[in-house]
Design an enzyme around this catalytic site. Structure first.
Site, mmCIF file in Angstrom:
data_model
loop_
_atom_site.group_PDB
_atom_site.id
_atom_site.type_symbol
_atom_site.label_atom_id
_atom_site.label_comp_id
_atom_site.label_asym_id
_atom_site.label_seq_id
_atom_site.Cartn_x
_atom_site.Cartn_y
_atom_site.Cartn_z
ATOM 1 N N MET A 36 -31.929 -36.453 30.519
ATOM 2 C CA MET A 36 -33.241 -36.238 30.668
ATOM 3 C C MET A 36 -33.624 -38.059 30.628
ATOM 4 O O MET A 36 -34.842 -37.858 30.715
ATOM 5 C CB MET A 36 -33.329 -35.803 29.603
ATOM 6 C CG MET A 36 -33.296 -34.444 29.455
ATOM 7 S SD MET A 36 -34.448 -33.242 27.902
ATOM 8 C CE MET A 36 -34.221 -34.888 26.655
ATOM 9 N N GLY A 37 -32.347 -38.444 31.582
ATOM 10 C CA GLY A 37 -33.137 -40.096 31.728
ATOM 11 C C GLY A 37 -32.930 -40.537 30.578
ATOM 12 O O GLY A 37 -32.168 -40.309 29.769
ATOM 13 N N ASN A 38 -33.125 -41.848 30.165
ATOM 14 C CA ASN A 38 -33.424 -43.082 29.565
ATOM 15 C C ASN A 38 -31.513 -43.224 29.887
ATOM 16 O O ASN A 38 -31.091 -42.889 28.071
ATOM 17 C CB ASN A 38 -33.949 -42.502 28.373
ATOM 18 C CG ASN A 38 -34.346 -44.031 27.102
ATOM 19 O OD1 ASN A 38 -33.504 -43.813 26.607
ATOM 20 N ND2 ASN A 38 -34.420 -44.959 27.836
ATOM 21 N N LEU A 39 -30.805 -43.910 30.485
ATOM 22 C CA LEU A 39 -29.600 -43.409 29.912
ATOM 23 C C LEU A 39 -29.027 -45.015 29.448
ATOM 24 O O LEU A 39 -29.390 -45.787 29.351
ATOM 25 C CB LEU A 39 -28.762 -43.886 31.982
ATOM 26 C CG LEU A 39 -29.777 -42.226 32.894
ATOM 27 C CD1 LEU A 39 -29.357 -42.393 34.410
ATOM 28 C CD2 LEU A 39 -29.299 -41.054 31.950
ATOM 29 N N HIS A 43 -24.030 -41.176 28.615
ATOM 30 C CA HIS A 43 -24.322 -40.913 30.024
ATOM 31 C C HIS A 43 -23.493 -41.304 31.442
ATOM 32 O O HIS A 43 -22.708 -40.607 32.063
ATOM 33 C CB HIS A 43 -26.303 -41.313 31.472
ATOM 34 C CG HIS A 43 -26.892 -40.055 29.722
ATOM 35 N ND1 HIS A 43 -27.555 -41.384 29.099
ATOM 36 C CD2 HIS A 43 -27.350 -38.901 29.556
ATOM 37 C CE1 HIS A 43 -28.468 -40.638 28.418
ATOM 38 N NE2 HIS A 43 -27.665 -39.342 28.922
ATOM 39 N N GLY A 155 -21.767 -33.843 28.085
ATOM 40 C CA GLY A 155 -21.220 -34.296 26.967
ATOM 41 C C GLY A 155 -21.250 -33.490 25.407
ATOM 42 O O GLY A 155 -22.033 -32.801 25.623
ATOM 43 N N VAL A 184 -19.616 -41.298 23.283
ATOM 44 C CA VAL A 184 -19.247 -42.611 23.468
ATOM 45 C C VAL A 184 -20.331 -43.130 22.102
ATOM 46 O O VAL A 184 -21.576 -42.434 21.975
ATOM 47 C CB VAL A 184 -20.086 -43.274 25.041
ATOM 48 C CG1 VAL A 184 -20.160 -45.074 24.625
ATOM 49 C CG2 VAL A 184 -19.165 -41.969 25.605
ATOM 50 N N SER A 194 -30.284 -41.340 23.199
ATOM 51 C CA SER A 194 -31.943 -41.924 23.812
ATOM 52 C C SER A 194 -32.525 -42.121 21.999
ATOM 53 O O SER A 194 -34.024 -42.787 22.004
ATOM 54 C CB SER A 194 -32.219 -41.009 25.004
ATOM 55 O OG SER A 194 -31.273 -41.282 25.367
ATOM 56 N N ARG A 195 -32.119 -41.229 21.107
ATOM 57 C CA ARG A 195 -32.778 -41.465 20.451
ATOM 58 C C ARG A 195 -33.024 -42.136 19.690
ATOM 59 O O ARG A 195 -33.519 -42.312 18.229
ATOM 60 C CB ARG A 195 -33.673 -39.674 19.462
ATOM 61 C CG ARG A 195 -34.791 -39.328 20.578
ATOM 62 C CD ARG A 195 -34.452 -37.634 19.936
ATOM 63 N NE ARG A 195 -35.336 -36.474 20.887
ATOM 64 C CZ ARG A 195 -35.228 -35.459 21.474
ATOM 65 N NH1 ARG A 195 -33.804 -35.276 21.365
ATOM 66 N NH2 ARG A 195 -35.272 -35.079 22.477
HETATM 67 O O1 PAF Z 1 -28.164 -33.184 27.488
HETATM 68 C C1 PAF Z 1 -30.159 -32.987 28.061
HETATM 69 O O2 PAF Z 1 -29.990 -33.714 27.967
HETATM 70 C C2 PAF Z 1 -30.880 -31.872 28.282
HETATM 71 O O3 PAF Z 1 -30.692 -30.946 27.335
HETATM 72 C C3 PAF Z 1 -30.355 -31.248 29.759
HETATM 73 C C4 PAF Z 1 -28.609 -30.461 29.302
HETATM 74 C C5 PAF Z 1 -30.269 -32.674 30.919
HETATM 75 C C6 PAF Z 1 -31.435 -29.590 29.746
HETATM 76 O O4 PAF Z 1 -32.308 -30.740 30.046
#
Ligand code: PAF
Length: 293
Positions: A36-39, A43, A155, A184, A194-195
């Protein structure tokens, strides 16, 4: 090889299919890393792992509205595409698939077709986030259909999600190999998420207590304790005392997410708790059978 300018950003399913089709013509093995980004480093380690098992890597970045409940952080969820693409250039992703909500859900939501995993989606986080895992399973199934990867990396930090996806692939005969990537952690043990950016300094200092608490339960299981109700209650109290508002601590069969029994080989000790605005999850898996037989 990926371009030195960084990954190509693709926003539509048609363009994605064309790109992947081209790779298929070259007999390339394709990996998908759904995000969902904000790597963060967690990630990036999944992307590095993908590069080891495939010739081409697609990273999807899509904040999926379907998996957020009312009152959750869908609007606030950090969207950092430029920084994400820069980070992905350093680990060799070929394509970032970044569709709009309309591209993913052209007929709007709720959907007519939805993927549910019954028992697996209603325990642990599913008990506290109604519809969350149906949203995850549905978007992952769509991504599998869009990318048609040979392999997909998820993950271990979200053990329930990983378990669900493995089961989905098995039950629906989806020709995708699911590979798990290790969690990690920050130097003090906090799992990267990300949170974590929602945490104040004081909350950040408390946050590693989640991992410490799970480790303490793991140690007691390894030394032979089997009263999982008591172990969970003690861990809930420890999290409360540390300043968390815990949703749960559970010890379950790591494969089935049911109570451990004579057929259990490993258990997952999983927890989720709120710390200020952040809801954190973590887990530890340990062998179970040795001491119970
Ligand atoms: O783990 C996540 O970031 C999300 O649940 C995923 C697997 C990208 C699905 O939106």
């Amino acid at each position: 090889m990926p371009s030195s300018d960084g990954p190509q950003i693709i926003a539509t399913v048609d363009a994605l299919r064309e790109r992947v089709g081209h790779w298929r013509g070259e007999d390339a093995r394709v990996a998908l890393v759904p995000t969902m980004g904000n790597l963060h480093a967690g990630h990036l380690s999944l992307v590095r792992q993908a590069r080891l098992v495939a010739d081409r890597v697609v990273v999807s970045i899509f904040v999926n509205p379907l998996q957020f409940g009312g009152g959750e952080d869908f609007d606030a969820y950090p969207r950092t595409l430029d920084a994400d693409c820069a980070a992905l250039a350093s680990v060799g992703a070929d394509v970032v698939f970044h569709p709009s909500v309309i591209e993913m859900y052209p007929d709007g939501t709720p959907l007519v077709t939805e993927v549910r995993l019954r028992a697996l989606e209603s325990v642990l986080c599913g008990e506290h986030r109604d519809g969350h895992f149906a949203g995850v399973a549905t978007v992952v199934m769509k991504l599998f259909g869009q990318v048609q990867p040979d392999v997909a990396i998820f993950g271990r930090k979200d053990h329930q999600q990983l378990t669900l996806i493995r089961r989905l692939v098995r039950d629906l005969h989806v020709p995708v190999q699911v590979v798990a990537g290790d969690t990690v952690r920050e130097p003090d043990g906090l799992a990267m998420s990300s949170r974590n950016r929602y945490l104040s300094d004081d909350e950040r200092a408390i946050a590693p207590e989640l991992q410490r608490t799970l480790r303490a339960v793991a140690d007691r299981i390894v030394s032979g304790e089997r009263d999982v109700v008591q172990l969970s209650a003690v861990a809930m109290q420890a999290l409360n005392d540390a300043g968390f508002d815990p949703d749960y601590v559970r010890v379950l069969d790591a494969l089935t997410l049911t109570e451990p029994d004579a057929s259990t080989t490993d258990v997952v000790i999983a927890a989720a708790g709120h710390l200020g605005r952040a809801r954190l999850i973590d887990n530890v898996t340990v062998p179970w059978e040795a001491a119970s037989r």
